[in-house]
Motif scaffolding. Structure first.
Motif, PDB file in Angstrom:
ATOM      1  N   ARG A 147       2.690  -1.241   5.729  1.00  0.00           N
ATOM      2  CA  ARG A 147       2.867  -2.434   4.816  1.00  0.00           C
ATOM      3  C   ARG A 147       2.749  -2.175   3.315  1.00  0.00           C
ATOM      4  NH1 ARG A 147       1.282  -7.648   8.572  1.00  0.00           N
ATOM      5  NH2 ARG A 147       3.325  -7.354  10.146  1.00  0.00           N
ATOM      6  N   GLN A 178       2.643   0.612   1.752  1.00  0.00           N
ATOM      7  CA  GLN A 178       3.714   1.560   1.133  1.00  0.00           C
ATOM      8  C   GLN A 178       5.188   1.012   0.798  1.00  0.00           C
ATOM      9  OE1 GLN A 178       2.506   4.583   0.618  1.00  0.00           O
ATOM     10  NE2 GLN A 178       0.754   3.238   1.756  1.00  0.00           N
ATOM     11  N   ARG A 179       5.487  -0.445   1.429  1.00  0.00           N
ATOM     12  CA  ARG A 179       6.564  -0.929   1.085  1.00  0.00           C
ATOM     13  C   ARG A 179       6.520  -1.730  -0.059  1.00  0.00           C
ATOM     14  NH1 ARG A 179      10.350  -0.587   5.009  1.00  0.00           N
ATOM     15  NH2 ARG A 179       9.606  -0.191   7.246  1.00  0.00           N
ATOM     16  N   ASP A 235       7.273   7.758   0.926  1.00  0.00           N
ATOM     17  CA  ASP A 235       8.393   7.019   0.640  1.00  0.00           C
ATOM     18  C   ASP A 235       9.001   6.811   1.977  1.00  0.00           C
ATOM     19  OD1 ASP A 235      10.918   6.253  -0.332  1.00  0.00           O
ATOM     20  OD2 ASP A 235      11.277   7.987  -1.419  1.00  0.00           O
ATOM     21  N   LEU A 236       8.938   5.753   2.397  1.00  0.00           N
ATOM     22  CA  LEU A 236       9.501   5.326   3.783  1.00  0.00           C
ATOM     23  C   LEU A 236      10.922   5.276   3.678  1.00  0.00           C
ATOM     24  CD1 LEU A 236       7.060   2.453   4.924  1.00  0.00           C
ATOM     25  CD2 LEU A 236       6.986   4.675   5.529  1.00  0.00           C
TER      26      LEU A 236
END
Length: 529
Positions: free
Chosen positions: A250, A252-253, A261-262
């Motif tokens: 979460r 990372q978002r 980098d999702l």
């Protein structure tokens, strides 16, 4: 007519590739040497079964937790600079491991090796991606780089076995020092510098801590369950680790410049290739972990002899890494990867039967290693070609994280399964006449059982070896059967999901154009180097 044809690599790039294979060679060497040295290390330092697994695993989990941040750091400060700094620190950590005097010291020094090793692999892979822009040359360069791992794997048991015949167990960890010296001496002259001109130079340390906490607590819970069964503490550790992992994702978002980098995982080719890579190395690490102990502790081979008998499988791995690009001239990468996974599943299924003699076991290892290295080399290319060039460091960090996580989980989970089977079969089956301490030692690990049997004589010693060797072999069979099913399932998954789609190609082309712009912004620094 297209105007964005990728330039061909020249002599300097190919010489640079030879230098960049040094870390891969060293990591491959270290991987197999560690498995070979485990029985000798166990006899000298007498670790518990959990400590022995941590000796193998801690390197992989530390490096898995740091590969993505180190890949991102290389994008920011310069990939060559990070590579050279890491080579110095890795050499120092190798010295510390070689002269460790206790299980705790081995675990700590292996953790330092993971910390420093995390600076090497994403730097080498991302540099290769930037140096070789042409698709055909890039696939060949990655195959050569992957082959260096296999060469290291092949050399490790033979060279390490010869050293163990004449020197103490720690001497094998000194093998990497000449390799690091060569990298430090030649790297500044033949490897160009690259960095992402748009990176902000900052690494989110909170994300690093969350990632490592999640990995280590989950694996701690798994190991404790394998050792003592289900309990409140290990279950709580696994739940807590999973919760921390959710917090990491979460975060990372929400970050403007995330550690992971999702968006890359939204690309089917990228995410499925990562999955194939993780499972392949999970399988190879698991099988090799058991194989080295099986050859020495069950079949009774010396370290050098055991190393020589693994050589056919290791050489098959070299052939497999080079076969991947050749096979793509006739088949699509998806077909080759799926086929390689299927062949590995067949090899593992054969291994379930083969564990009743030396030659069938060696043949099974040849098939498994050949197939997995085909998958490994091609999955790298698929992962990197799916990412834009300016995110090469992050993508290679994700790829290497998949590698190390697969290796570490392979040893942790399969080792825990094998240990659980071993404990269940040995408990209550040992002959009468053993002291409680001797029974506990024999029940904990096979190496402990062999050391106990060496101090006994007659029928009691023979019975201890029969019970414990059979238990270890059954644990290895159970693991091989499970791995075969997993590889077969992944082969079907790749065939169904990782199809070449026009939308993927369009996205890659679009990102490639953006990457050329980013690369152009960084051109003044690159040309100055």
């Amino acid at each position: 007519m297209p105007t964005d044809i990728a330039p061909k690599a020249g002599l300097r790039e190919w010489i640079g590739l030879a230098v960049l294979t040094c870390p891969a060679l060293l990591i491959g060497l270290d991987f197999t040497v560690l498995h070979l040295v485990l029985p000798h290390l166990a006899a000298e330092l007498r670790p518990s079964s959990v400590e022995m697994l941590w000796m193998v695993d801690i390197y992989g989990f530390v490096i898995a937790g740091l590969l993505i941040p180190m890949g991102a750091l290389g994008d920011r400060i310069g990939r060559r600079r990070l590579l050279l700094i890491g080579s110095v620190l890795f050499a120092l950590a190798s010295l510390l491991t070689a002269y460790a005097t206790s299980p705790a010291m081995v675990i700590a020094s292996r953790a330092l090796l993971g910390l420093t090793g995390a600076t090497l692999l994403p730097s080498t892979l991302s540099l290769i991606t930037n140096m070789f822009r042409d698709d055909t040359q890039r696939r060949l360069a990655i195959a050569v780089w992957s082959t260096a791992f296999s060469v290291g794997n092949a050399a490790g048991p033979v060279v390490g076995g010869a050293m163990l015949e004449h020197f103490w167990w720690g001497s094998v960890f000194l093998l990497g020092l000449p390799v690091m010296v060569a990298l430090m001496a030649l790297g500044p002259f033949v490897v160009p510098e690259y960095r992402d001109a748009e990176a902000n130079g900052r690494i989110d340390l909170t994300s690093v801590g969350l990632l490592m906490t999640s990995l280590i607590t989950i694996v701690y819970g798994i190991k404790e369950i394998a050792r003592g069964g289900f309990g409140l503490l290990p279950l709580a550790a696994m739940v807590a680790g999973a919760a921390v992992g959710v917090v990491f994702l979460r975060r990372q978002r929400m970050l403007p410049d995330p550690l992971l980098d999702l968006a890359l995982f939204a690309r089917r080719r990228f995410s499925v290739s990562i999955g194939a890579q993780v499972l392949s190395l999970f399988t190879l690490a698991a099988f090799q972990f058991f194989l080295m102990q099986y050859l020495q502790l069950v079949l009774g081979l010396s370290p050098l002899t055991a190393g020589l008998w693994t050589l056919p499988g290791m050489l098959a791995g070299v052939v497999g890494a080079l076969m991947g690009p050749v096979l793509t001239r006739t088949f699509t990468p998806t077909q080759v990867i799926s086929g390689g996974l299927a062949v590995a599943a067949v090899g593992l299924a054969f291994a379930v039967w083969a564990l009743q003699g030396l030659m069938p076991t060696v043949f099974a290892f040849v098939v498994i290693n050949l197939a997995i290295n085909i998958v490994w080399a091609l999955s790298y290319d698929q992962i990197l070609s799916a990412a834009p060039p300016e995110r090469a460091g992050t993508a290679s960090g994700a790829a290497e994280t998949g590698n190390e996580l697969g290796i570490a989980l392979g040893v942790a989970l399969s080792g825990s399964l094998g240990a659980a089977v071993y404990h269940a079969m040995v408990s209550g089956s040992l002959p009468a006449g053993l002291s409680s301490r001797e029974a506990d030692t024999a029940t904990d690990t096979l190496s402990g059982a062999v050391s106990v049997a060496e101090r006994l004589s007659g029928e009691v010693a023979t019975r201890v070896l029969e019970v414990t060797r059979d238990a270890f072999t059954d644990g290895m069979r159970s693991t091989s059967a499970l791995l075969a099913l997993m590889m077969a399932g992944m082969a079907v998954t790749v065939a169904l999901l990782m199809r070449d789609r026009p939308t993927d190609d369009a996205e890659s082309a679009k990102d490639g154009a953006k990457g050329q712009d980013a690369k152009g912004e960084a051109a003044p620094e690159q040309s100055a180097r």
